[in-house]
Design an enzyme around this catalytic site. Structure first.
Site, mmCIF file in Angstrom:
data_model
loop_
_atom_site.group_PDB
_atom_site.id
_atom_site.type_symbol
_atom_site.label_atom_id
_atom_site.label_comp_id
_atom_site.label_asym_id
_atom_site.label_seq_id
_atom_site.Cartn_x
_atom_site.Cartn_y
_atom_site.Cartn_z
ATOM 1 N N ASP A 1 0.837 -1.199 0.000
ATOM 2 C CA ASP A 1 0.000 0.000 0.000
ATOM 3 C C ASP A 1 0.878 1.258 0.000
ATOM 4 O O ASP A 1 1.861 1.327 0.742
ATOM 5 C CB ASP A 1 -0.869 -0.033 1.271
ATOM 6 C CG ASP A 1 -1.890 1.078 1.301
ATOM 7 O OD1 ASP A 1 -2.744 1.109 0.402
ATOM 8 O OD2 ASP A 1 -1.836 1.916 2.223
ATOM 9 N N GLU B 1 1.659 -0.596 -5.048
ATOM 10 C CA GLU B 1 0.756 0.494 -5.409
ATOM 11 C C GLU B 1 1.642 1.735 -5.435
ATOM 12 O O GLU B 1 1.917 2.343 -4.392
ATOM 13 C CB GLU B 1 -0.356 0.679 -4.355
ATOM 14 C CG GLU B 1 -1.319 1.779 -4.776
ATOM 15 C CD GLU B 1 -2.066 2.465 -3.627
ATOM 16 O OE1 GLU B 1 -3.185 2.949 -3.870
ATOM 17 O OE2 GLU B 1 -1.557 2.529 -2.496
#
Ligand code: GLC
Ligand code: CA
Length: 532
Positions: free
Chosen positions: A207, A260
Site C-alpha cells: 500500500d 501500489e
C-alpha cells in the site's frame, strides 16, 4: 505452487468486508469467503489478493492497522486464516495480502504510547511530529494536504506554554505516518512480512509504496515543480524494497511484491521495478483513461515499453476498491440507452486485457458487471467523503465497495442475513451470481470463457506485442507467437461498423456468427494469420 514465474497471473481482488458474511453481522468474513471459494476457483483465477485483514478500528476499513501480526476479529481468527491459505493452495490458488507500511492506526500501541507516555517519550520518534508555525505554533508546520482532503497535520500533545506540535498523516487523522528513518520501524516491517511469508502467504501488495520517506526539512508543496514533492517518492524508499526483495527471494517458492506506486512519471515508476526490488506495479492509467481507441492503445504501449525496460511483466486492472467501477465508467454510455452496446463494450474490454502480456487484476464484482452503487450520504462510511471541503462533489469510494449479490431469492441478495455494512441497492438481485451462473450469455459466464481461452492460448498471455495503434475508432494490436500472427481488433465507436479484412476470426466478444466480416460497435475480435 510455483512462484518462479508470475507471467500471465490472473489475480482476483477481494474486498473481504463486502464479499460474503457467514455470521449475520453484516461484514464479510473468512468463513463466508471459504463458502464462496468455488465461485473464485470456477472463474479460473491463479491468485487472490485480500485487502488488509489485520485488526483495525476501521477508520479507513483496514488501512488503519493496529496490529500487523493478527487477523481482525470481524474477519476471523489466525487459525481460520491458516486454513484459508491451505484451502487456496489446495486449489492451486496463490494468496496475496496487503501490507500498509506508510502509516499505522492511531490505535496502534506505538501511537497510544507516543500520545500517553509524556512529552518527549521514546515512541514519539516513530512518528513525524513537528512544531507548528505562527504564534505558538498555531498553524501546521507546512502546506501539505491529506490525500483525503484537509491539512495533513493534526495537533499532538505539547508541554504547557510550549510551541504547539503537530503529527503528520497523509491520509486520515487516524492514520499517523511512520518515521521510516527509525531502525525500529524498518525492522518491524521486515518482521511483518517474514511472519506472513512463514505462514505460506505468497506475496504482498504494498500500500502507498511510494510513500514511507518524507523529504528532510519538510519543504512546502508549493516549492516543488512537476508533481514531484517532498511527501512522496523519496530516494530512500528503494533501499527498503531491496531488503524486502532479498527476504521474498529467500523463500521457496520466492514470494511476490506488487506495488501500489503513484509516481509522477513512468521513468520514476521504473526505479521501483526489477530483479532487486518489486516484481510489478499497477499501471493506474488504466483506471482513469478515457474511452478511446487511441488513448487505450497509447497507454498499453507505454506500459508494455516500461515493463520491457524493467524486465517485469506489465500489470492490468480496470477497477479496484478506490475507483469508480468500470461498468459505470465505460459501459453505461451517456445519451445511449442501448444496454446491449454497453454490455458488449464491457465484455470486449475484458477480452482486450486477456490478450495482453503480463498479469491481470480483477476486482470482486466486476465479473458480475456491477455498476458503481448509489448510496445516500447518510449511509456513507469512507473517510475520504467526510474530509471533503463543502464545495466538493466527490462522494468518496463507498460506491465501489458495496457487498456482493450472490443469490436472487435471498434477503440482501445472499450476502448477509443481518444488516449489510453498506446498503445493497434493491435491484442488485438482478446481478446475483446464481442467476448469472446459469445464463450462458451473462457477464459471469463470459468472464469464465474469456479466462479459459487465455489459459488455453499462450499467444494471449505471453506473446509480445509487435504493433499497436488506433485507426479512428478501431484499436489494432498485433502479436507474434510460434510462427503465427495474431490480431486483436476492437471497435470503440458507438454507431459505425468496420470491415474485418483478411485473417481468420477465432473469437468475437459478441459471440455471434452473423456479421462475420464486420466489427460491430463495441465489438472485439481475435484473428490469426498464417505467417507464410
Ligand atoms: C491506498 C489504498 C486506499 C487507502 C490508502 C491509505 O491508496 O488503496 O484504499 O485508503 O492507501 O492506506
Ligand atoms: Ca461477518
Amino acid at each position: 505452487m510455483s512462484g518462479e514465474s508470475q507471467d500471465g497471473l490472473v489475480t482476483y481482488q477481494i474486498y473481504w468486508r463486502s464479499f460474503s458474511d457467514s455470521n449475520g453481522d453484516g461484514i464479510g468474513d473468512i468463513a463466508g469467503l471459504v463458502d464462496r471459494l468455488d465461485h473464485v476457483a470456477d472463474l479460473g483465477v491463479d491468485a487472490i489478493w485480500l485487502n488488509p485483514m489485520y485488526p483495525s478500528p476501521g477508520a479507513d476499513h483496514g488501512y488503519d492497522v493496529s496490529d500487523y501480526f493478527d487477523i481482525d476479529p470481524d474477519f476471523g481468527t489466525l487459525t481460520e486464516f491458516r486454513n484459508l491459505i491451505q484451502s487456496c493452495h489446495s486449489r492451486n490458488i496463490k494468496i496475496l495480502m496487503d501490507v500498509v507500511p506508510n502509516h499505522v492506526s492511531s490505535s496502534h500501541p506505538w501511537f497510544i504510547s507516543a500520545l500517553g507516555e509524556g512529552i518527549g517519550n521514546d515512541y514519539e520518534k516513530l512518528f513525524i511530529i513537528r512544531d507548528g508555525k505562527g504564534e505558538l505554533g498555531s498553524e501546521p508546520p507546512n502546506d501539505w494536504q491529506s490525500i483525503f482532503g484537509g491539512p495533513a497535520w493534526s495537533y499532538f500533545p505539547t508541554g504547557e506554554g510550549q510551541v504547539q506540535r503537530w503529527y503528520l498523516h497523509m491520509f486520515d487523522s487516524e492514520q499517523p505516518d511512520l518515521n521510516w528513518y527509525e531502525d525500529e520501524v524498518r525492522e518491524h516491517f521486515e518482521d511483518v512480512i517474514r511472519f506472513w511469508f512463514d505462514m505460506d502467504v505468497d506475496g504482498f501488495r504494498i500500500d502507498v509504496a511510494h510513500g514511507l520517506f518524507k523529504a528532510p526539512g519538510f519543504p512546502d508543496m508549493s516549492t516543488f515543480e512537476d508533481d514531484v514533492s517532498g511527501c512522496w517518492d523519496q530516494p530512500e524508499v528503494h533501499e527498503i524494497y531491496r531488503r524486502w526483495r532479498k527476504i521474498a527471494d529467500s523463500y521457496d517458492p520466492p514470494r511476490l511484491l506488487i506495488g501500489e506506486v503513484y509516481a509522477s512519471s513512468r521513468e520514476r515508476l521504473l526505479q521501483y521495478l526489477g530483479d532487486d526490488q518489486l516484481h510489478s506495479a499497477f499501471d493506474f492509467s488504466f483506471l482513469k483513461q478515457d474511452w478511446s481507441a487511441s488513448v487505450f492503445s497509447e497507454n498499453i504501449s507505454k506500459n508494455v515499453d516500461l515493463c520491457k525496460k524493467a524486465g517485469v511483466p506489465p500489470t492490468w486492472a480496470y477497477s479496484n476498491h478506490d475507483e469508480i467501477r468500470h461498468w459505470s465508467r465505460y459501459a453505461s454510455i451517456p445519451g445511449i440507452a442501448d444496454k446491449t452496446l454497453g454490455e458488449l463494450r464491457y465484455k470486449s474490454l475484458f477480452s482486450l486485457i486477456c490478450a495482453l502480456p503480463g498479469n491481470i487484476y480483477l476486482y470482486n464484482g466486476e465479473e458480475l458487471g456491477l455498476p458503481e452503487a448509489e448510496i445516500p450520504d447518510s449511509d456513507r462510511q469512507d473517510p475520504a467523503f467526510f474530509r471533503q471541503p463543502p464545495e466538493s462533489d466527490y462522494k468518496g469510494r463507498d460506491g465501489c465497495r458495496v457487498p456482493m449479490p450472490w443469490s436472487h431469492k435471498s434477503t440482501n441478495a445472499g450476502f448477509t442475513t443481518g444488516v449489510p455494512w453498506l446498503p445493497i441497492p434493491s435491484d442488485w438481485v438482478d446481478y446475483a451470481a446464481d442467476l448469472q451462473k446459469i445464463d450462458e450469455r451473462s457477464i459471469l459466464s463470459y468472464y469464465g470463457k474469456a479466462l479459459a481461452l487465455r489459459k488455453e492460448n499462450n499467444w494471449m498471455n505471453i506473446g509480445c506485442i509487435d504493433d499497436i495503434f488506433a485507426e479512428g475508432d478501431v484499436l489494432c494490436l498485433t502479436k507474434k507467437f510460434d510462427g503465427t500472427i495474431y490480431k486483436v481488433l476492437m471497435n470503440f465507436g458507438n454507431s459505425q461498423k468496420y470491415p474485418i479484412e483478411g485473417g481468420h476470426v477465432i473469437f468475437r466478444s459478441s459471440e455471434e456468427e452473423i456479421n462475420h466480416n464486420h466489427l460491430m460497435p463495441g465489438e472485439l475480435a481475435y484473428l490469426f494469420y498464417n505467417n507464410n
